[in-house]
Design a protein around this motif. Structure first.
Motif, short mmCIF file in Angstrom:
data_model
loop_
_atom_site.label_atom_id
_atom_site.label_comp_id
_atom_site.label_asym_id
_atom_site.label_seq_id
_atom_site.Cartn_x
_atom_site.Cartn_y
_atom_site.Cartn_z
N THR A 1 43.46 45.99 47.46
CA THR A 1 42.37 45.04 47.66
C THR A 1 42.38 43.97 46.57
OG1 THR A 1 41.05 46.80 48.66
CG2 THR A 1 39.86 44.84 47.90
N GLU A 2 42.60 44.38 45.33
CA GLU A 2 42.65 43.43 44.22
C GLU A 2 43.81 42.44 44.40
OE1 GLU A 2 43.54 43.39 39.43
OE2 GLU A 2 42.91 45.26 40.38
N GLN B 1 43.01 39.92 47.09
CA GLN B 1 42.07 38.91 46.62
C GLN B 1 42.76 37.90 45.73
OE1 GLN B 1 38.91 38.55 47.70
NE2 GLN B 1 39.00 36.61 46.61
N ASP C 1 43.14 33.92 46.45
CA ASP C 1 42.73 32.91 45.47
C ASP C 1 43.90 31.96 45.16
OD1 ASP C 1 40.24 34.08 45.38
OD2 ASP C 1 40.60 35.17 43.49
#
Length: 154
Positions: free
Chosen positions: A77-78, A81, A85
């Motif tokens: 998930t990190e 993200q 970005d």
């Protein structure tokens, strides 16, 4: 003579049957010998304790696997993200570069109009045109390289 042969055949067929029966008996005796003289309830209790130990170990392994799965999910998930970005930032830079290229193209069009309107000496005009064309090619090349780099990251 026929009777002797029949006796020999019957003896030969009975012998493997006896060997087979004897082998089966020895096998079953070997299986039950370790259990003779032992308390069945003690054997069941030993088996139950060993199986409980195995089940607890499996449960611990399963808990560790669940924890590792949760960690991997959080890392994924990190990373997703961070990737989103980065893509957003690249899109913003891409838009800025496109605006800059459009601005440079507009300036180039203006410069070309000025050159075509001015009447210069032939040698001076050619040198000026070559100089401006060189600058334009350099500008377009730099813009192309920047856009290509951005597209490589998106």
């Amino acid at each position: 003579m026929n009777q002797n042969r029949e006796n020999e055949l019957s003896v030969e067929t009975e012998e493997p049957k006896k060997n087979l029966a004897q082998s089966a008996k020895e096998f079953m005796t070997g299986v039950f010998n370790p259990l003779k003289g032992k308390d069945l309830s003690q054997l069941v209790e030993d088996f139950t304790s060993e199986m409980t130990l195995v089940a607890e170990g499996l449960s611990e392994d399963q808990q560790k696997l669940f924890q590792e799965t949760d960690k991997l999910s959080a890392q994924q998930t990190e990373l997703e993200q961070r990737l989103l970005d980065g893509l957003h930032d690249a899109e913003v830079e891409n838009k800025d570069l496109r605006k800059e290229v459009q601005s440079l193209t507009a300036r180039l069009d203006k410069a070309e109009k000025l050159i075509s309107e001015k009447k210069l000496k032939k040698s001076d005009g050619i040198a000026s045109i070559l100089r401006q064309a060189t600058w334009l090619v350099a500008i377009f090349s730099a813009a192309w390289v920047i856009v290509t780099i951005i597209r490589a990251f998106t």
